[in-house]
Design an enzyme around this catalytic site. Structure first.
Site, PDB file in Angstrom:
ATOM      1  N   ASP A  73       4.834  -1.400   1.254  1.00 27.38           N
ATOM      2  CA  ASP A  73       5.735  -1.926   0.087  1.00 27.38           C
ATOM      3  C   ASP A  73       6.294  -3.144   0.571  1.00 27.38           C
ATOM      4  OD1 ASP A  73       7.187  -0.168   1.542  1.00 27.38           O
ATOM      5  OD2 ASP A  73       7.949   0.814  -0.072  1.00 27.38           O
ATOM      6  N   GLU A 132      10.818  -0.771  -5.405  1.00 26.09           N
ATOM      7  CA  GLU A 132      12.096  -0.343  -5.512  1.00 26.09           C
ATOM      8  C   GLU A 132      12.259  -0.187  -7.138  1.00 26.09           C
ATOM      9  OE1 GLU A 132      14.129   0.514  -3.540  1.00 26.09           O
ATOM     10  OE2 GLU A 132      13.414  -0.041  -1.641  1.00 26.09           O
TER      11      GLU A 132
END
Length: 387
Positions: A73, A132
């Protein structure tokens, strides 16, 4: 292959340019420029329409029997950094406070290794935006990013943690991270003068009862040996002290170790809302938003192989870890594709998501060693169907 000095330089530059979900333009460009310095003989690239900051890289295997995916990520958090580092964030109010700069660097190091050393099986590296928030993994999946020769037979990802020594690998059978769902309850009654409560319908009283009853769900509606969390962190009701509030809006989060548990918690909250509506003659609307944040339920057969390898390789430090109530959108991907998520220790520092989070960079090289060692072993054993 990238040297340790190269890796440290890359990590520090990534740390300086944190960007929020779906806005990772500079990060995307830096990653792509770095990858394009690797040998390109076996590499190919894929763009995802509608997700422009994502990067998919395929490494062609020499004699493939499967395709193995690895995800890193790339987004940051809206946190003002307070580490005092010479390479602190250059972007005000944004920071890699969850360590995604470490995640990206480990992935680049692993990709660099396989660009220099052609793997037996095909590999897919997914540099994913918006973990997130916004659920970038689900967005990519729903846009058919993993189709045809780009679909992994199995998927892996790591998350760093300050609860393990730098470079230590942690994993467990079953759920690693909880699934999460946002909860918004809106209670509507009738406002009025504080001196005449019988002429109004007080939503402060109603919402107080709703909160109290919901807090019994964990203690009385789920198996005591399992775990769940329901937390309300925001409540808005009323405007002034002498006026009865005719509306209350309550916001919170639910966490559960399995998708089934989350669905059970959701139904119980709905039931309580219906009961409060009848008891207080008001309207109760409860909305839930889970999106991509499913529990990270590691695939049993695949995870057993992963743990067995990590436990028995003398060059790797491994610990079995308990489940965590934090959320991760990799859970969505491994509900679609078999996979395993694991921890990479970054040494003792402040907690994830804190302004003073300072991971130990010694974890990077050790993480790459553990991952490449496992993948090399995995590519010599079994079939794709054995997961």
């Amino acid at each position: 292959m990238l040297s340790n000095d190269d890796l440290i330089h890359i990590r520090r530059r990534l740390h300086q340019i944190p960007e929020l979900a779906l806005k990772e333009e500079e990060t995307h460009d830096f990653l792509l420029e770095t990858i394009q310095t690797f040998p390109q003989t076996n590499l190919s690239y894929r763009e995802i329409e509608g997700l422009p900051t994502a990067i998919l890289v395929r490494v062609a295997g020499s004699n493939p029997e499967r395709t193995i995916g690895y995800r890193a990520d790339i987004d940051a958090l809206p946190v003002e950094e307070d580490t005092g580092l010479d390479f602190a964030s250059e972007n005000e109010g944004q920071m890699h406070a969850c360590g995604h700069d470490i995640h990206m660097t480990v992935a680049l190091g692993t990709l660099s290794y396989y660009a220099d050393n052609q793997p037996k099986d095909n590999l897919i590296f997914f540099f994913q935006p918006a973990e997130e928030s916004e659920g970038g993994g689900k967005i990519a999946y729903e846009k058919n990013a993993f189709s045809g020769e780009w679909r992994p037979d199995e998927f892996y990802a790591l998350h760093d943690t300050p609860t393990l020594p730098a470079g230590t690998i942690g994993c467990r059978m079953g759920t690693l991270f909880a699934g999460t769902s946002e909860v918004v309850a809106t209670l509507t009654g009738k406002g009025g003068h504080a001196a005449y409560p019988h002429q109004a319908n007080d939503m402060v009283v109603a919402v107080a009862q709703f909160i109290n009853q919901v807090q019994t769900i964990i203690s009385r509606s789920i198996d005591p040996i399992e775990s769940g969390v329901i937390t309300f962190g925001k409540l808005r009701a009323g405007e002034i002290n002498n006026v009865i509030a005719g509306k209350a809006v309550l916001e919170g989060t639910m966490r559960g170790l399995t998708q089934t548990m989350l669905e059970d918690l959701t139904q119980r909250v709905r039931d309580i809302g219906e009961g409060i509506a009848r008891s207080y003659n008001c309207q109760v609307d409860v909305d839930f938003k889970q999106d991509a944040y499913y529990p990270v339920e590691n695939t049993p057969a695949l995870t057993a192989k992963f743990i067995d390898f990590m436990e028995n390789d003398a060059s790797i430090d491994f610990e079995t870890t308990p489940p965590a109530m934090t959320g991760e959108d990799f859970g969505y991907l491994i509900h679609q594709i078999p996979g395993t998520m694991f921890w990479l220790g970054v040494g003792e520092t402040s907690s994830l998501h804190s302004a003073t989070f300072k991971p130990d960079e010694a974890a990077i090289e050790k993480g790459i060693h553990a991952i490449t060692s496992y993948l090399n072993w995995r590519m010599t054993t079994g079939e794709a169907q054995d997961v």
